[in-house]
Write a protein that holds these residues in place. Structure first.
Motif, PDB file in Angstrom:
ATOM      1  N   MET A 187       0.828  -1.196   0.000  1.00 47.57           N
ATOM      2  CA  MET A 187       0.000   0.000   0.000  1.00 47.57           C
ATOM      3  C   MET A 187       0.869   1.254   0.000  1.00 47.57           C
ATOM      4  O   MET A 187       0.595   2.218  -0.737  1.00 47.57           O
ATOM      5  CB  MET A 187      -0.921   0.001   1.226  1.00 47.57           C
ATOM      6  N   GLY A 188       1.930   1.232   0.817  1.00 43.48           N
ATOM      7  CA  GLY A 188       2.810   2.390   0.879  1.00 43.48           C
ATOM      8  C   GLY A 188       3.486   2.674  -0.441  1.00 43.48           C
ATOM      9  O   GLY A 188       3.648   3.840  -0.844  1.00 43.48           O
ATOM     10  N   GLU A 189       3.884   1.630  -1.149  1.00 45.09           N
ATOM     11  CA  GLU A 189       4.559   1.801  -2.446  1.00 45.09           C
ATOM     12  C   GLU A 189       3.649   2.463  -3.470  1.00 45.09           C
ATOM     13  O   GLU A 189       4.115   3.118  -4.399  1.00 45.09           O
ATOM     14  CB  GLU A 189       5.022   0.441  -2.967  1.00 45.09           C
ATOM     15  N   ARG A 190       2.349   2.288  -3.303  1.00 49.81           N
ATOM     16  CA  ARG A 190       1.382   2.826  -4.282  1.00 49.81           C
ATOM     17  C   ARG A 190       0.671   4.073  -3.773  1.00 49.81           C
ATOM     18  O   ARG A 190      -0.264   4.567  -4.404  1.00 49.81           O
ATOM     19  CB  ARG A 190       0.367   1.739  -4.654  1.00 49.81           C
ATOM     20  N   GLY A 191       1.077   4.557  -2.641  1.00 50.08           N
ATOM     21  CA  GLY A 191       0.488   5.781  -2.115  1.00 50.08           C
ATOM     22  C   GLY A 191      -0.883   5.604  -1.505  1.00 50.08           C
ATOM     23  O   GLY A 191      -1.618   6.589  -1.329  1.00 50.08           O
ATOM     24  N   TYR A 192      -1.254   4.352  -1.166  1.00 51.98           N
ATOM     25  CA  TYR A 192      -2.537   4.109  -0.500  1.00 51.98           C
ATOM     26  C   TYR A 192      -2.369   4.333   0.994  1.00 51.98           C
ATOM     27  O   TYR A 192      -1.535   3.709   1.638  1.00 51.98           O
ATOM     28  CB  TYR A 192      -3.024   2.678  -0.728  1.00 51.98           C
ATOM     29  N   CYS A 218      -6.580 -17.642   4.327  1.00 53.32           N
ATOM     30  CA  CYS A 218      -7.252 -16.425   4.803  1.00 53.32           C
ATOM     31  C   CYS A 218      -7.210 -15.308   3.762  1.00 53.32           C
ATOM     32  O   CYS A 218      -6.477 -15.398   2.771  1.00 53.32           O
ATOM     33  CB  CYS A 218      -6.603 -15.920   6.091  1.00 53.32           C
ATOM     34  N   ARG A 219      -7.971 -14.263   4.040  1.00 50.22           N
ATOM     35  CA  ARG A 219      -7.965 -13.064   3.195  1.00 50.22           C
ATOM     36  C   ARG A 219      -7.697 -11.857   4.080  1.00 50.22           C
ATOM     37  O   ARG A 219      -8.472 -11.556   4.996  1.00 50.22           O
ATOM     38  CB  ARG A 219      -9.297 -12.908   2.476  1.00 50.22           C
ATOM     39  N   LEU A 220      -6.616 -11.149   3.809  1.00 50.11           N
ATOM     40  CA  LEU A 220      -6.292  -9.918   4.526  1.00 50.11           C
ATOM     41  C   LEU A 220      -7.009  -8.747   3.858  1.00 50.11           C
ATOM     42  O   LEU A 220      -7.085  -8.669   2.631  1.00 50.11           O
ATOM     43  CB  LEU A 220      -4.784  -9.678   4.523  1.00 50.11           C
ATOM     44  N   GLU A 221      -7.500  -7.834   4.691  1.00 49.38           N
ATOM     45  CA  GLU A 221      -8.193  -6.645   4.167  1.00 49.38           C
ATOM     46  C   GLU A 221      -7.760  -5.432   4.996  1.00 49.38           C
ATOM     47  O   GLU A 221      -7.797  -5.467   6.222  1.00 49.38           O
ATOM     48  CB  GLU A 221      -9.723  -6.795   4.291  1.00 49.38           C
ATOM     49  N   ILE A 222      -7.336  -4.362   4.294  1.00 50.02           N
ATOM     50  CA  ILE A 222      -6.996  -3.102   4.954  1.00 50.02           C
ATOM     51  C   ILE A 222      -7.693  -1.990   4.194  1.00 50.02           C
ATOM     52  O   ILE A 222      -7.443  -1.784   2.992  1.00 50.02           O
ATOM     53  CB  ILE A 222      -5.478  -2.852   4.985  1.00 50.02           C
ATOM     54  N   ARG A 223      -8.571  -1.290   4.889  1.00 49.89           N
ATOM     55  CA  ARG A 223      -9.345  -0.236   4.185  1.00 49.89           C
ATOM     56  C   ARG A 223      -8.444   0.912   3.752  1.00 49.89           C
ATOM     57  O   ARG A 223      -7.547   1.323   4.485  1.00 49.89           O
ATOM     58  CB  ARG A 223     -10.448   0.291   5.096  1.00 49.89           C
ATOM     59  N   ILE A 224      -8.715   1.395   2.546  1.00 46.77           N
ATOM     60  CA  ILE A 224      -7.951   2.508   1.979  1.00 46.77           C
ATOM     61  C   ILE A 224      -8.655   3.811   2.341  1.00 46.77           C
ATOM     62  O   ILE A 224      -9.869   3.956   2.124  1.00 46.77           O
ATOM     63  CB  ILE A 224      -7.837   2.363   0.454  1.00 46.77           C
ATOM     64  N   ALA A 225      -7.917   4.768   2.885  1.00 49.12           N
ATOM     65  CA  ALA A 225      -8.509   6.046   3.297  1.00 49.12           C
ATOM     66  C   ALA A 225      -9.021   6.797   2.077  1.00 49.12           C
ATOM     67  O   ALA A 225      -8.426   6.727   1.005  1.00 49.12           O
ATOM     68  CB  ALA A 225      -7.479   6.885   4.046  1.00 49.12           C
TER      69      ALA A 225
END
Length: 280
Positions: free
Chosen positions: A242-247, A273-280
């Motif tokens: 996410m950090g590499e893509r500016g999320y 499993c499925r990891l999920e992190i919401r994007i601001a």
């Protein structure tokens, strides 16, 4: 004399055939004082009057509705026959509605598990490949791990604690479940601080009835993985992606279990499993 006594009466075999019953059933109704024969011959053969046909018809109908024989007898012999009958039918209808709702919940759970199994092989081909997916708002009950050092036993205990907060009759243990990891803690020396198990609250239940956490609707950075939720390496890799893509991440890390220990084999001894992190 016997012929005159039975004149105009219906033999037990005929009465049974008329209502689609067995002779044994009518004998049972006699013993339970539900429908006594109008006449019993010296040889013990039972006969019924034509006036008893409506009563037996009512018995058959109420029994087909699932109403117990003792309740049927009480209502048929009561002073307020119509009122008691209406109450019995109303109570039975409520029982049927509850059974239908329960069957619908079972159907939905079976469908969800069927879909997971049907698509598991496809999903496994995308392990460790991050992507963005939109999810609707979800709610879940939460139970903290309660320990910095986790293993599968402690994980199952935490999950059962979370599930115990819901109504067991309404929510099967295979409903959506997993873990919630603190985004602030994952990158530290205490990555499981604030982590815990979650069980999703299904749509048929009101979240307001429970102390719960809300997973907001929105776009989530998502990644399938094979590993236990207390192994935080995949979560760190997803955050790095996410950090590499500016999320910019918003909220904590959701780890949804798709296939747990019951699907282990000689090659795989960890959860899918499925990891999920919401994007601001």
């Amino acid at each position: 004399m016997a012929e005159r006594a039975t004149e105009g009466l219906i033999k037990i075999s005929e009465m049974a055939k008329l209502h689609g019953l067995s002779r044994q059933t009518l004998v049972l109704y006699d013993k339970n004082d539900l429908l006594k024969p109008a006449y019993i011959s010296e040889t013990g053969y039972r006969y019924y009057s034509i006036e008893q046909v409506p009563r037996l018809r009512s018995i058959c109908f109420l029994k087909s509705m699932g109403i117990p024989l003792a309740t049927i007898r009480e209502h048929l012999d009561g002073d307020d026959h119509a009122g008691l009958l209406a109450t019995a039918l109303q109570n039975r209808r409520r029982e049927i509605e509850a059974q239908i709702a329960d069957l619908q919940r079972q159907e939905q759970s079976a469908l969800e598990l069927e879909q997971h199994l049907a698509h598991a092989m496809t999903m496994r081909k995308n392990i460790d490949v991050p992507y963005v997916e939109w999810f609707p708002e979800r709610t879940a009950v939460y139970a903290p791990y309660g320990a910095d050092m986790m293993d599968s036993v402690r994980l199952h205990l935490a999950l059962m604690t979370a599930w115990d907060k819901l109504d067991h009759r309404s929510v099967p243990p295979s409903s959506g479940f997993g873990s919630l990891l603190s985004r602030a803690a994952v990158g530290t020396d205490a990555p499981l601080a604030g982590a815990g198990s979650i069980v999703m609250i299904p749509p048929q239940l009101d979240p307001a009835r429970y102390e719960h956490v809300t997973l907001p609707a929105g776009e989530y950075a998502t990644m399938y993985k094979v590993g236990m939720p207390y192994d935080v390496g995949p979560a760190r890799r997803l955050l790095a992606w996410m950090g590499e893509r500016g999320y910019e991440p918003a909220g904590d890390i959701v780890d949804i279990c798709i296939q747990d220990a019951k699907y282990y084999d000689k090659d795989v001894q960890a959860d899918f499993c499925r990891l999920e992190i919401r994007i601001a």
